[in-house]
Design an enzyme around this catalytic site. Structure first.
Site, short mmCIF file in Angstrom:
data_model
loop_
_atom_site.label_atom_id
_atom_site.label_comp_id
_atom_site.label_asym_id
_atom_site.label_seq_id
_atom_site.Cartn_x
_atom_site.Cartn_y
_atom_site.Cartn_z
N LYS A 269 0.78 -1.19 -0.12
CA LYS A 269 -0.02 -0.09 -0.03
C LYS A 269 0.81 1.39 0.01
O LYS A 269 0.73 2.23 -0.82
CB LYS A 269 -0.85 0.12 1.07
CG LYS A 269 -1.72 1.27 1.52
CD LYS A 269 -2.33 1.34 2.64
CE LYS A 269 -1.07 2.15 3.52
NZ LYS A 269 -1.57 2.85 4.74
N CYS B 246 -17.64 4.28 8.77
CA CYS B 246 -17.83 2.89 8.72
C CYS B 246 -16.67 2.19 9.42
O CYS B 246 -15.49 1.82 8.96
CB CYS B 246 -17.37 2.39 7.23
SG CYS B 246 -17.68 0.55 6.70
N CYS C 58 -23.83 3.59 10.14
CA CYS C 58 -24.70 3.34 9.27
C CYS C 58 -25.52 4.34 8.96
O CYS C 58 -25.93 4.51 8.05
CB CYS C 58 -25.13 1.95 9.35
SG CYS C 58 -24.23 0.39 9.20
N CYS D 134 -24.35 7.22 7.30
CA CYS D 134 -23.71 6.69 5.92
C CYS D 134 -24.28 7.09 4.83
O CYS D 134 -25.45 6.79 4.58
CB CYS D 134 -23.28 5.34 5.94
SG CYS D 134 -22.40 4.64 4.45
N CYS E 206 -25.52 -0.66 0.72
CA CYS E 206 -24.41 -1.61 1.44
C CYS E 206 -25.04 -2.83 1.80
O CYS E 206 -25.95 -2.84 2.56
CB CYS E 206 -23.88 -0.68 2.63
SG CYS E 206 -22.65 -1.64 3.77
#
Length: 135
Positions: free
Chosen positions: A16, A96, A103, A106, A112
């Protein structure tokens, strides 16, 4: 340097970090920088399968950011590879969350696959929705 292997000797740097540095410093879009946040969110959104093909061709659980990176790079347009990391990392740090994801706030909870399934927020959100209906 804009080559991934040039950064391998840095202690503690994984795939990464090398992808992010090569893009930031060398201007080369070599791959997606996938950390635990990107890995978690991609899994919750259903963007990656639960099993992937290992290097020897046998199925295995998709349990690492590297597995997720390989899958995302197969279908996500390369023009989006750089933007996806900061977008999902920020979302994973603020909304998240690993435990008790938020949620209710979100912006993609309707898309999702895992929305409202984890943590205790689900109960609180249902109570809030019931209260709003009563008002």
């Amino acid at each position: 340097p804009n080559k991934l292997n040039a950064w391998r000797w840095f202690p503690g740097w994984g795939t990464k970090m090398r992808y992010l540095v090569v893009k930031g410093g060398g201007g080369r879009n070599a791959g997606i920088g996938v950390d635990v946040h990107v890995h978690r969110i991609a899994d919750r959104l259903g963007w990656v399968p639960k099993t992937v093909v290992s290097s020897n061709g046998t199925p295995k659980k998709n349990k690492s950011p590297e597995d997720t990176r390989k899958v995302l790079q197969q279908w996500l347009p390369q023009t989006e590879w750089v933007a996806i990391n900061p977008l999902l990392v920020g979302h994973g740090q603020l909304v998240c969350l690993p435990r008790n994801p938020r949620c209710a706030v979100c912006v993609v909870n309707d898309r999702c696959a895992s929305a409202f399934e984890e943590g205790t927020e689900k109960k609180a959100e249902k109570k809030l929705e019931a209260k709003k209906k009563d008002d």
